[in-house]
Structure formats: structure tokens, C-alpha cells
Design a protein around this motif. Structure first.
Motif, PDB file in Angstrom:
ATOM      1  N   VAL A   1      -4.576   1.889  -2.742  1.00 23.63           N
ATOM      2  CA  VAL A   1      -6.003   1.534  -2.807  1.00 23.63           C
ATOM      3  C   VAL A   1      -6.486   0.971  -1.476  1.00 23.63           C
ATOM      4  CG1 VAL A   1      -7.733   0.091  -3.944  1.00 23.63           C
ATOM      5  CG2 VAL A   1      -5.969   1.221  -5.309  1.00 23.63           C
TER       6      VAL A   1
ATOM      7  N   GLN B   1      -6.869   5.650  -6.406  1.00 23.88           N
ATOM      8  CA  GLN B   1      -8.047   5.217  -5.649  1.00 23.88           C
ATOM      9  C   GLN B   1      -9.323   5.679  -6.345  1.00 23.88           C
ATOM     10  OE1 GLN B   1      -8.179   6.906  -1.759  1.00 23.88           O
ATOM     11  NE2 GLN B   1      -9.964   5.724  -1.080  1.00 23.88           N
TER      12      GLN B   1
ATOM     13  N   GLN C   1     -10.671   3.644  -9.418  1.00 25.33           N
ATOM     14  CA  GLN C   1     -11.192   2.288  -9.265  1.00 25.33           C
ATOM     15  C   GLN C   1     -12.645   2.248  -9.736  1.00 25.33           C
ATOM     16  OE1 GLN C   1      -9.121  -0.374  -8.218  1.00 25.33           O
ATOM     17  NE2 GLN C   1      -7.710   1.324  -8.587  1.00 25.33           N
TER      18      GLN C   1
END
Length: 588
Positions: free
Chosen positions: A397, A432, A435
Motif C-alpha cells: 500500500v 492497493q 483501499q
């Protein structure tokens, strides 16, 4: 006293003294009566009974709740045999020794015995009072009901050794027992094996069905494993969905292969839950053996866990035996993971960019941002190695955020300096992308560097689509509606489905390098590649072929009308300054 009808003064004094003594005696007697009453109340309200014996008089007396414990009287030491008959056989001899401690000159002792009814535990406490010459004078035996205390102690003991959910040994006690197996094997020059067992996809099942159902699944599987227990086989519910089996001198029916075969046979049938629902399970198993893998108990367990994860990586539902290379790879990954965390903290990465060209005229279409990393020794670590590690430990991330912002920053500099219209392609990992604030961060970065969304292409892989297709497509639609291009990367290598293509809001499809590698030499590959390009162009998507390395591959892709190419043939990944040189050359 009166003599001849007369009282004397001495008589009055005597009578007064007598009355005083009587009153004193009455007072003492009343106090004694109160003390006796108090002692009787204490004895009778306690959960104890007392047996008093006077050696000089050879007499016995029972006090307090005698009838609560026994249905017989004690008139002589011969009646002590009745005590032995009341307790379980293994306590009879120790009780007899305790009741006659005066023979050993002891003053007191205590022993817990279990009554034959199996329900009551009794603490027997014996105290001997000796006279001045050292001879026993009095004996007091107290019988106390300690069932509740012992039950609580039994519960604590159970909790210390057993797992409450499955009834198997818990982790701490298993480590102790397995350690004893290893020590014994060292002395007897035998082998010991450990099977580290993990239920596949358990977290997903627990999330979908609920924690209670998840516990029931673990309980059912644990109860089955309990059936495999026998001498020299110890079984543990280690934690969560993990179980361990320690096998001393594994051979024959106790061999790892035999036990795994039995487990596999059981897993061919479903486990039926209390709700009536039937669940099929698979397990991944790692095996390590003493002394081949390690000679230390905890190291053996760690080795088995490591190879269990390798079994999962190889497709789950299988067994993996320890191999030195697996441990070496694991230690290397641990080292990389530790270094990676430091690199994330210091942002010790660099960016390379690989150009993409239109096939028809070889004009630069854009560039794909690629992360590069060198550790503190200057050794380059392949993204194929550290990216999966980053995805596992969550550092993907912050890494992904850095790549996005840094590449957009560099791209903004090129745009301001050269004004060349091209596309910046960014790889987005599944973690990622998922999120909650991913879309907001993309928009924020574009605004920060004044980049139009139409100039950005986000590359996603099919792994993003597996868990939640609906949620993913909704987020992709938002990105696409603001002008960002969406590219489906590595098509044809994972869980490719044509149904994805008709439902996905994408602009570009990238044909994976594995097809391009053999497209010239393998007819089947050519058929598949041509079909993919024809199909996606009909759907209105742009096509990019990855890994184009030769003139022959380029000519073939041009012939079948592939829109764009990316690969070593026209452009290797290069640092930003080399891209600038390319732009200068194009604009000359």
C-alpha cells in the motif's frame, strides 16, 4: 454457723465466700457452655467431620458432620478398615499410612482421597498430640469435603493442557510432549515427524458463514483427528485453523504417508454441521522430521510450518515434505521482508519507465512505470520477488502510493518541458485497489500535479476481480467516468473468463508475454493470440502485446492488427533521464 440458736460473725463470712465461689463457678460454667455451643456450631456448619481418639482411655468420639461422610461408627482401630473400603482402591494404602503416622513419629499430615462413588473428594488431615515424654496422647482426624476445590483445580489443569474447542492437546502442552518425543528419539536413535496441518480457505469460510460456524468446522475436524491418536502419536489444536501431529518412530500405520492417506480419505466426504449444512474441506500439510530437518523442537515445528506454506503456494490441498532449498528460500524472503520494511520507511526505491509504441507507425504511445529496488549492498532485487512479499505483509500500500505519486510527478515534469501527448500507465495491486480511499487518492494526486485523467492508465490484473466482481466494477466505472483509462493486464494467464470482458469497464487489454514468447513457434498459441486480439477489437478495446523482443514477433503482431507493442525490441525499461533523451529525439 449457729450454736445454741445464735449466729456468729464467722458464719456470715463463710456464707458470703461460698456464695461468691458459686457465682464464679456459674459464670465460668455459662462461659464454657457458650464456648461449647460456639464450637458445636462451628463444627456443624463446616463441611468437615472430626474423629477424636484418646490413647490412654482407648476411646473414640465423632464430632460435627460425621453422617455426611460415613454411615458407620468408629469404636476401635479395627473400624478403620471401613475407611479403606470407602475410597478408590489406589488411595487405600496411602490412607492407611497417613492414619497411623504416629508409628513414624510424625506430628501431622494430610492426604486427598477420592470416594468410591466417584463424586466426592475428601481431604483427610491427621494431627497427633504427644505428651511430655514423647508418647502419643491424642489423635484428631479431620475429614473435609474438597470436591469443589478439586473440581476447580481439575478445570484449571484441563485448561492448562487441553484445547477447550476440540479437546485435543493445546499448543503449549503439545510443544512439551513433542519435545519429549524428540529427546527420547535422540537417546534411542529414532526418527520423529511433525505434520503441520492448515485448513485451506478457512478465513474465507469463517467470514462467509460466521465465527460460530467456523468454530464448529474446526471442532468437527479436530474431533476426527482425535480418532488418529494412539501411543507415540500426539495431536494438537495449535491455534485457529492449524493442527499439529507429532509421530514418534513413524513407520507402518504410524507413517506420515499412512496418516495423510487416512486424512485425505476422510476429506473426500463432507463434514455435516449442526445446521444440516455439509462442508467439504481440504488441508495443506507441511512435514518435517528429526533429525533431518532440525534437532531442536521449536525449529522442527517452524520447518513444518514453512513447508506447509509452500504447499499452499503450490495449489493447496496437498502435502509438502521439508527440503533444504525451501528453508533457504524462506530465510531469503524473511531477509527481503525485513529490508523491504526499511526501504519503505526511507522510500529507498527508484522508477524505470518502459515505452509503448503504436504498431502501425512505431510512434510512442506512452510509458509504463516500473519500480526498481536495490538493497543496502547494491544488489538489485527482482520485483517478481519483492512485490508478492509486499502484498503479503501490507507494505504494497505505501509502496503503491509512492510509485503513483512519484511517477505522476516525473510525468508532470516531462509534460511541462516537452508537451508530448502520451499516456502514463501505472500498475495497481489488488490490495492497493481495495483501499477505501483509493479513488480519492488518485484524484488528489492528479490535481496536485495538474495532470488530466485522460493521460493516466491504471493497469489491473485478474486477481482483483476474483473476490468481489461487483464491487470492483463499480469502482472501475467511477475511475473511467472521470476519464482515467483502465487496462486489464496479463490477460490469459490466471482465471481468465470471457464473461469478465463483457462486464468490465475497461479500455485496453494487454496480451501476456507468455503468449508472445511462443507465438511464432507454436500454432495453438497463434490461434489463441489471434482470437484474443480479434475478439477484444470487436468489443472496442485497444490491444497491447507485452514482451515483444524480435523483428519476427513485431511483424506477426502487425499482420494480425495488434494496436500497440511493449518490449525489448523497441524499448527496454529505462531511468527517467533516458525517457527524456527519447522525447528529445522524437521531437527533433
Amino acid at each position: 454457723m449457729a450454736i445454741d440458736g445464735e449466729w456468729h460473725i464467722g458464719d456470715n463470712i463463710f456464707m458470703d465466700d461460698l456464695r461468691g465461689q458459686i457465682e464464679l463457678l456459674n459464670s465460668v460454667n455459662r462461659k464454657l457452655m457458650k464456648d461449647v455451643k460456639m464450637l458445636h456450631l462451628i463444627c456443624e456448619t463446616s463441611n468437615s467431620a472430626f474423629l477424636y481418639y484418646n490413647y490412654e482411655e482407648d476411646t473414640f468420639r465423632t464430632i460435627a458432620n460425621w453422617d455426611y461422610f460415613f454411615d458407620f461408627e468408629v469404636k476401635s482401630t479395627k473400624d478403620f478398615n471401613r475407611f479403606y473400603d470407602c475410597v478408590e482402591e489406589k488411595y487405600a494404602v496411602p490412607l492407611k499410612e497417613a492414619l497411623f503416622i504416629e508409628k513414624r513419629g510424625m506430628q501431622s499430615t494430610a492426604i486427598d482421597v477420592k470416594m468410591k462413588d466417584g463424586r466426592m473428594w475428601v481431604e483427610v488431615e491427621i494431627t497427633i498430640v504427644y505428651d511430655d515424654e514423647g508418647n502419643p496422647a491424642d489423635k484428631i482426624i479431620r475429614f473435609k469435603d474438597v470436591t469443589k476445590f478439586n473440581s476447580q483445580n481439575d478445570e484449571l489443569t484441563y485448561m492448562a493442557y487441553y484445547d477447550l474447542l476440540t479437546g485435543l492437546y493445546n499448543r503449549n502442552y503439545f510443544v512439551r510432549l513433542f519435545g519429549e518425543q524428540v529427546h527420547r528419539a535422540g537417546e534411542e536413535q529414532k526418527e520423529v515427524a511433525i505434520m503441520f496441518i492448515d485448513l485451506d480457505d478457512f478465513r474465507k469460510m469463517s467470514d462467509e458463514l460466521g465465527i460460530i460456524i467456523g468454530d464448529e468446522i474446526v471442532q468437527n475436524f479436530g474431533q476426527y483427528l482425535a480418532e488418529l491418536s494412539e501411543e507415540d502419536i500426539v495431536i494438537s489444536h495449535f491455534n485457529g485453523d492449524i493442527f499439529c501431529i507429532g509421530i514418534y518412530d513413524p513407520y507402518g500405520s504410524r507413517s506420515v504417508a499412512s496418516i495423510y492417506s487416512r486424512i485425505s480419505g476422510r476429506l473426500e466426504k463432507p463434514f455435516k454441521l449442526s445446521s444440516g449444512q455439509e462442508i467439504f474441506l481440504t488441508v495443506s500439510v507441511g512435514v518435517a522430521e528429526y533429525p533431518e530437518a532440525a534437532t531442536d523442537t521449536l525449529e522442527l515445528i517452524n520447518c513444518a510450518e514453512i513447508v506447509m506454506f509452500r504447499a499452499k503456494e503450490n495449489g493447496k490441498g496437498r502435502i509438502q515434505y521439508f527440503d533444504g532449498s525451501i528453508l533457504e528460500d524462506f530465510l531469503q524472503n524473511v531477509s527481503i521482508e525485513n529490508k523491504l520494511k526499511e526501504a519503505v520507511f526511507s522510500q529507498n526505491f527508484t522508477l524505470y519507465f518502459q515505452p509503448q509504441f503504436h504498431t502501425a507507425d512505431r510512434i510512442l504511445r506512452g510509458v509504463e512505470a516500473l519500480i526498481r529496488w536495490k538493497d543496502e549492498t547494491g544488489r538489485s532485487i527482482n520485483p517478481d520477488i519483492f512485490i508478492p512479499i509486499a502484498e503479503k505483509n501490507g507494505t504494497i500500500v505505501p509502496i503503491g502510493s509512492w510509485v503513483m505519486e512519484e511517477s505522476v510527478r516525473i510525468y508532470a515534469g516531462w509534460k511541462a518541458k516537452y508537451h508530448y501527448p502520451m499516456i502514463l500507465s501505472l500498475n495497481i495491486s489488488a490490495i492497493q485497489y481495495k483501499q477505501p480511499d483509493f479513488v480519492e487518492k488518485v484524484v488528489e494526486i492528479l490535481k496536485k500535479y495538474d495532470i488530466s485523467p485522460e493521460e493516466i492508465e491504471l493497469e489491473i490484473t485478474e486477481s482483483i476481480l476474483i473476490d468481489s466482481f461487483q464491487e470492483v466494477t463499480e469502482k472501475l466505472a467511477i475511475l473511467r467516468n472521470i476519464g482515467i483509462k483502465i487496462s486489464l493486464d496479463d490477460f490469459g494467464t490466471g482465471y481468465s473468463s470471457l464473461s469478465y470482458l463483457k462486464g468490465l469497464p475497461i479500455d485496453t487489454l494487454k496480451v501476456d508475454k507468455s503468449f508472445i514468447d511462443t507465438v511464432i513457434t507454436d500454432e495453438n498459441t497463434r490461434i489463441i493470440t489471434e482470437s484474443i486480439i480479434y475478439m477484444v477489437k470487436k468489443l472496442g478495446f485497444e490491444t497491447i502485446a507485452e514482451g515483444v523482443e524480435t523483428q519476427e514477433q513485431f511483424d506477426y503482431l502487425t499482420a494480425i492488427d495488434c494496436d500497440n507493442i511493449q518490449g525489448y525490441y523497441l524499448g527496454r525499461p529505462m531511468p527517467p533521464e533516458k525517457i527524456e533523451e527519447l522525447l528529445v529525439k522524437i521531437l527533433e
